[in-house]
Design a protein around this motif. Structure first.
Motif, PDB file in Angstrom:
ATOM      1  N   ASP A 152      17.447  68.164  79.073  1.00  0.00           N
ATOM      2  CA  ASP A 152      16.507  68.577  77.867  1.00  0.00           C
ATOM      3  C   ASP A 152      15.738  69.912  78.920  1.00  0.00           C
ATOM      4  O   ASP A 152      14.871  69.410  79.864  1.00  0.00           O
ATOM      5  CB  ASP A 152      15.246  67.062  78.395  1.00  0.00           C
ATOM      6  CG  ASP A 152      14.411  67.451  77.487  1.00  0.00           C
ATOM      7  OD1 ASP A 152      14.404  68.633  76.000  1.00  0.00           O
ATOM      8  OD2 ASP A 152      13.204  66.363  76.870  1.00  0.00           O
TER       9      ASP A 152
ATOM     10  N   GLU B  32      17.968  69.419  68.072  1.00  0.00           N
ATOM     11  CA  GLU B  32      17.548  70.764  68.262  1.00  0.00           C
ATOM     12  C   GLU B  32      18.655  72.122  67.172  1.00  0.00           C
ATOM     13  O   GLU B  32      18.762  72.731  67.790  1.00  0.00           O
ATOM     14  CB  GLU B  32      18.118  71.407  69.160  1.00  0.00           C
ATOM     15  CG  GLU B  32      17.184  70.564  70.470  1.00  0.00           C
ATOM     16  CD  GLU B  32      17.872  71.249  71.507  1.00  0.00           C
ATOM     17  OE1 GLU B  32      17.269  72.518  72.086  1.00  0.00           O
ATOM     18  OE2 GLU B  32      18.349  71.149  72.936  1.00  0.00           O
TER      19      GLU B  32
ATOM     20  N   HIS C 161      23.493  73.624  72.521  1.00  0.00           N
ATOM     21  CA  HIS C 161      22.010  72.848  71.295  1.00  0.00           C
ATOM     22  C   HIS C 161      22.238  71.244  70.521  1.00  0.00           C
ATOM     23  O   HIS C 161      21.543  71.105  70.156  1.00  0.00           O
ATOM     24  CB  HIS C 161      21.627  74.155  70.949  1.00  0.00           C
ATOM     25  CG  HIS C 161      20.523  74.844  71.650  1.00  0.00           C
ATOM     26  ND1 HIS C 161      19.294  75.335  72.488  1.00  0.00           N
ATOM     27  CD2 HIS C 161      21.143  76.798  72.090  1.00  0.00           C
ATOM     28  CE1 HIS C 161      18.826  75.515  73.208  1.00  0.00           C
ATOM     29  NE2 HIS C 161      19.846  77.164  73.377  1.00  0.00           N
TER      30      HIS C 161
ATOM     31  N   GLY D  84      26.470  73.352  78.597  1.00  0.00           N
ATOM     32  CA  GLY D  84      25.600  74.253  79.322  1.00  0.00           C
ATOM     33  C   GLY D  84      26.318  75.063  80.411  1.00  0.00           C
ATOM     34  O   GLY D  84      25.559  76.008  80.040  1.00  0.00           O
TER      35      GLY D  84
ATOM     36  N   ARG E 241      14.297  70.026  71.347  1.00  0.00           N
ATOM     37  CA  ARG E 241      14.925  68.515  71.669  1.00  0.00           C
ATOM     38  C   ARG E 241      13.869  67.286  72.206  1.00  0.00           C
ATOM     39  O   ARG E 241      12.986  67.803  73.423  1.00  0.00           O
ATOM     40  CB  ARG E 241      16.114  68.831  73.266  1.00  0.00           C
ATOM     41  CG  ARG E 241      16.484  67.663  73.459  1.00  0.00           C
ATOM     42  CD  ARG E 241      17.653  67.659  73.740  1.00  0.00           C
ATOM     43  NE  ARG E 241      18.611  68.227  73.114  1.00  0.00           N
ATOM     44  CZ  ARG E 241      19.634  68.082  72.148  1.00  0.00           C
ATOM     45  NH1 ARG E 241      19.829  66.751  71.815  1.00  0.00           N
ATOM     46  NH2 ARG E 241      20.115  68.434  71.393  1.00  0.00           N
TER      47      ARG E 241
ATOM     48  N   ALA F 100      23.890  69.303  74.697  1.00  0.00           N
ATOM     49  CA  ALA F 100      22.955  69.191  75.304  1.00  0.00           C
ATOM     50  C   ALA F 100      23.242  68.583  76.575  1.00  0.00           C
ATOM     51  O   ALA F 100      22.467  67.269  77.426  1.00  0.00           O
ATOM     52  CB  ALA F 100      21.834  68.407  75.016  1.00  0.00           C
TER      53      ALA F 100
ATOM     54  N   PHE G 238      21.365  63.306  79.053  1.00  0.00           N
ATOM     55  CA  PHE G 238      21.210  64.615  77.697  1.00  0.00           C
ATOM     56  C   PHE G 238      20.616  65.686  78.853  1.00  0.00           C
ATOM     57  O   PHE G 238      18.754  65.434  79.477  1.00  0.00           O
ATOM     58  CB  PHE G 238      20.767  64.459  76.228  1.00  0.00           C
ATOM     59  CG  PHE G 238      18.889  64.411  76.144  1.00  0.00           C
ATOM     60  CD1 PHE G 238      18.518  65.017  75.523  1.00  0.00           C
ATOM     61  CD2 PHE G 238      18.710  62.627  76.388  1.00  0.00           C
ATOM     62  CE1 PHE G 238      16.679  64.457  76.004  1.00  0.00           C
ATOM     63  CE2 PHE G 238      17.207  62.467  76.155  1.00  0.00           C
ATOM     64  CZ  PHE G 238      16.471  63.414  76.140  1.00  0.00           C
TER      65      PHE G 238
END
Length: 228
Positions: free
Chosen positions: A6, A19, A68, A76, A11, A71, A4
Motif C-alpha cells: 500500500d 486502484e 497497481h 513491484g 489503494r 500490489a 498487499f
C-alpha cells in the motif's frame, strides 16, 4: 492477498481493482510506444536498439499495471525493472547515435554514466535515511539530471533534438511533482490522489524522448557542434 503493498492514496484495501484509475492510466505508456513504433519500423535504417527501447516503454505500462492491480512485492519488481532498463537502454541508444557506433567511445560514456548514477543514488540515499522524502520520488533524480544535461548539451551543439529533450525535462518535473503530492493530496482529491497524473505525464515524457530519437536522431545522423 492480506500482505498487499500500500503505497498510494487510491489503494485502501487488498483487491485487484482497488486502484482502478492508477491501473488504467498505464494505457498511456502503451499508446506512447504505439505512436513511436511505426516510424522506427518503416524506415530502411531500422535499429534493433531503438525498437527495444520503444518496446520497453510498453513494458513499463504492463509492469506498472501489474503493480497497481496485484500490489505484491513481485509485481513491484515488474514495475521498477522496466523503468531502469529503459533508462540505461535509452542512454546507450543516445551514445550509439552521437558516437556513430564507436565501441570504445560508447564504453567510455557508459562507464562515466554509471559512475554518475551511483554517485547520485548514494547522495539520494543519504537524504532518505529517515524515510522517503517526496513520496519516494527522489529515486528518479538520476533520470532528471541526465535529461537536463542532455538538453543543455544538445542545445549547446545546436542539434534540433534539444527541443524534444527540453520539453520532456519540463514535463518530467511536473510529473515528479504530482508523484510526490499523491499522499499529501489524498483528502483534497477525495481519495483519488495524483499518482495517475504521474502515469499520464510520464508516458508523455517517454513518448517525446522516443520521437526525439526517431525523428531528430536517425541511425545515420550524429550530433556535431554547431558551425559558426
Amino acid at each position: 492477498m492480506d500482505n498487499f503493498v500500500d503505497l498510494y492514496c487510491e489503494r485502501t484495501a487488498a483487491g485487484f481493482w482497488n486502484e482502478p484509475v492508477n491501473a488504467l492510466t498505464n494505457l498511456a505508456f502503451i499508446i506512447a510506444a504505439l505512436i513511436a513504433w511505426p516510424a522506427a519500423w518503416r524506415r530502411p535504417e531500422r535499429s534493433a536498439i531503438e525498437l527495444t527501447v520503444i518496446a520497453l516503454v510498453a513494458a513499463i505500462g504492463v509492469g506498472s499495471f501489474l503493480f497497481h492491480t496485484l500490489a505484491t512485492p513481485l509485481s513491484g519488481a515488474a514495475d521498477v525493472i522496466p523503468i531502469w532498463l529503459f533508462f540505461f537502454a535509452y542512454i546507450l541508444l543516445i551514445f550509439i547515435r552521437i558516437t556513430g557506433g564507436k565501441t570504445f567511445d560508447i564504453i567510455g560514456y557508459m562507464v562515466a554514466t554509471l559512475f554518475g548514477f551511483v554517485a547520485v543514488v548514494y547522495l539520494v540515499g543519504l537524504t532518505s535515511r529517515d524515510g522517503a522524502p517526496l513520496n519516494g520520488s527522489l529515486q528518479y533524480a538520476p533520470a532528471l539530471i541526465a535529461m537536463a544535461l542532455a538538453s543543455a548539451i544538445a542545445a549547446f551543439r545546436g542539434h534540433p533534438v534539444w527541443r524534444y529533450f527540453a520539453g520532456a525535462t519540463a514535463i518530467f518535473i511536473m510529473s515528479l511533482t504530482f508523484r510526490s503530492l499523491d499522499q499529501a493530496s489524498c483528502v483534497m482529491t477525495g481519495g483519488l490522489g495524483t499518482h495517475f497524473l504521474w502515469h499520464i505525464l510520464n508516458a508523455t515524457v517517454l513518448g517525446i524522448l522516443l520521437l526525439g530519437t526517431v525523428r531528430a536522431m536517425p541511425p545515420t545522423l550524429q550530433i556535431h557542434p554547431q558551425k559558426k
